[in-house]
Design an enzyme around this catalytic site. Structure first.
Site, PDB file in Angstrom:
ATOM      1  N   ARG A  22     -10.200 -18.819   7.388  1.00 51.13           N
ATOM      2  CA  ARG A  22     -10.075 -18.595   8.895  1.00 51.13           C
ATOM      3  C   ARG A  22     -11.133 -17.565   9.547  1.00 51.13           C
ATOM      4  NH1 ARG A  22      -3.947 -17.252   9.471  1.00 51.13           N
ATOM      5  NH2 ARG A  22      -3.191 -18.360   7.677  1.00 51.13           N
ATOM      6  N   GLU A  46      -4.969 -14.351  -1.805  1.00 47.40           N
ATOM      7  CA  GLU A  46      -5.103 -15.466  -1.126  1.00 47.40           C
ATOM      8  C   GLU A  46      -6.201 -15.159   0.319  1.00 47.40           C
ATOM      9  OE1 GLU A  46      -1.616 -17.614   0.590  1.00 47.40           O
ATOM     10  OE2 GLU A  46      -2.893 -18.507   2.221  1.00 47.40           O
ATOM     11  N   LYS A 106       4.470 -23.695  -1.338  1.00 49.06           N
ATOM     12  CA  LYS A 106       4.658 -22.755  -0.187  1.00 49.06           C
ATOM     13  C   LYS A 106       5.723 -23.168   0.725  1.00 49.06           C
ATOM     14  CE  LYS A 106       1.572 -20.975   3.249  1.00 49.06           C
ATOM     15  NZ  LYS A 106       0.379 -19.985   3.470  1.00 49.06           N
ATOM     16  N   THR A 111      -5.271 -21.658   3.619  1.00 46.07           N
ATOM     17  CA  THR A 111      -5.564 -22.502   4.971  1.00 46.07           C
ATOM     18  C   THR A 111      -6.305 -23.516   4.426  1.00 46.07           C
ATOM     19  OG1 THR A 111      -5.771 -20.430   5.900  1.00 46.07           O
ATOM     20  CG2 THR A 111      -5.866 -22.273   7.382  1.00 46.07           C
TER      21      THR A 111
HETATM   22  C1  3PG Z   1      -0.472 -17.024   7.092  1.00 45.19           C
HETATM   23  O1  3PG Z   1      -0.866 -18.099   6.669  1.00 45.19           O
HETATM   24  O2  3PG Z   1      -0.810 -16.526   8.243  1.00 45.19           O
HETATM   25  C2  3PG Z   1       0.671 -16.322   6.442  1.00 45.19           C
HETATM   26  O3  3PG Z   1       1.887 -17.174   6.523  1.00 45.19           O
HETATM   27  C3  3PG Z   1       0.749 -14.776   6.595  1.00 45.19           C
HETATM   28  O4  3PG Z   1       1.721 -14.690   7.469  1.00 45.19           O
HETATM   29  P1  3PG Z   1       2.457 -13.255   7.832  1.00 45.19           P
HETATM   30  O5  3PG Z   1       0.959 -12.563   8.721  1.00 45.19           O
HETATM   31  O6  3PG Z   1       3.548 -13.264   8.845  1.00 45.19           O
HETATM   32  O7  3PG Z   1       2.430 -12.320   6.609  1.00 45.19           O
END
Ligand code: 3PG
Length: 213
Positions: free
Chosen positions: A51, A47, A134, A74
């Site tokens: 961002r 994934e 999710k 995202t």
């Molecule tokens: C995110 O979307 O940033 C994820 O949930 C990752 O979370 P993490 O950095 O706690 O694994």
């Protein structure tokens, strides 16, 4: 694509490995070696979060890596969906769900993993046909006990918890019958990506891929 077909596809992707790396890629030149290391370590479903300015190019580069299945995370708007699809993403992930986003993914034939953390959010998505969700942000939304509790009245919904999942607590989630896989960024730490420590990342991926579920 119907929500049912989307969830079937999302389930297949989530079943590929116990962990889906959540990737924040700052420099597209890192995309291919990073994807290769994660896939070699046994984590094929990736994934890439939308961002960073490099995210779409990173998806495009990672999609060329043999054995990888690259999705865009995202996803917030219909525009994100079009951009992700155009970049070569084969699935999408969203921290939540809106009707506009769901419509856009269905129209674009992009299987989506929409986010939900409450019974009502899960029920609303289930009503629309989504069964693979999710669970975000996992750790601050009650963690594994919350997912277990939601599974009692709504066992037909499966979850991929993300947010605060690590090698040390992943088992709490993965041992639940309604958790297919978990997402996490720890397999691709920024310092290792910046240093080009692909062997180190492959080792982290191997450790995550060996988690029982
Ligand atoms: C995110 O979307 O940033 C994820 O949930 C990752 O979370 P993490 O950095 O706690 O694994």
């Amino acid at each position: 694509m119907t929500p049912l077909a989307a969830s079937k596809e999302a389930l297949k992707i989530c079943q590929m490995a116990p962990i889906v790396p959540v990737l924040v890629v700052d420099d597209a030149k890192d995309a291919q070696p990073l994807a290769k290391a994660l896939v070699a370590g046994g984590l094929p479903a990736l994934e890439v979060t939308l961002r960073t300015p490099a995210a779409l190019e990173a998806i495009n580069e990672m999609a060329k890596v043999q054995g990888g299945v690259v999705g865009a995370g995202t996803l917030l708007t219909p525009e994100d969906v079009i951009a992700a699809k155009d970049a070569g993403a084969t699935f999408g992930v969203s921290p939540g769900a809106t009707d506009r986003l769901l419509d856009a993914c269905e129209d674009a034939d992009l299987p989506l993993l929409p986010g939900a953390v409450t019974a009502s959010e899960a029920m609303r998505l289930l009503e629309r046909g989504y069964t693979m969700l999710k669970f975000f942000p996992a750790s601050t939304s009650g963690g594994a006990p919350a997912i277990k509790s939601i599974g009692a009245p709504i066992p037909q919904v499966m979850f991929c918890p993300t947010g605060g999942v690590s090698i040390s607590n992943a088992n709490d989630y993965l041992s639940l019958p309604n958790v297919v896989c978990a997402g996490g960024s720890w397999v691709a730490p920024k310092d290792k990506v910046t240093a080009g420590d692909w062997d180190g990342i492959e080792a982290l991926a191997r450790e995550a891929a060996a988690l029982p579920r």
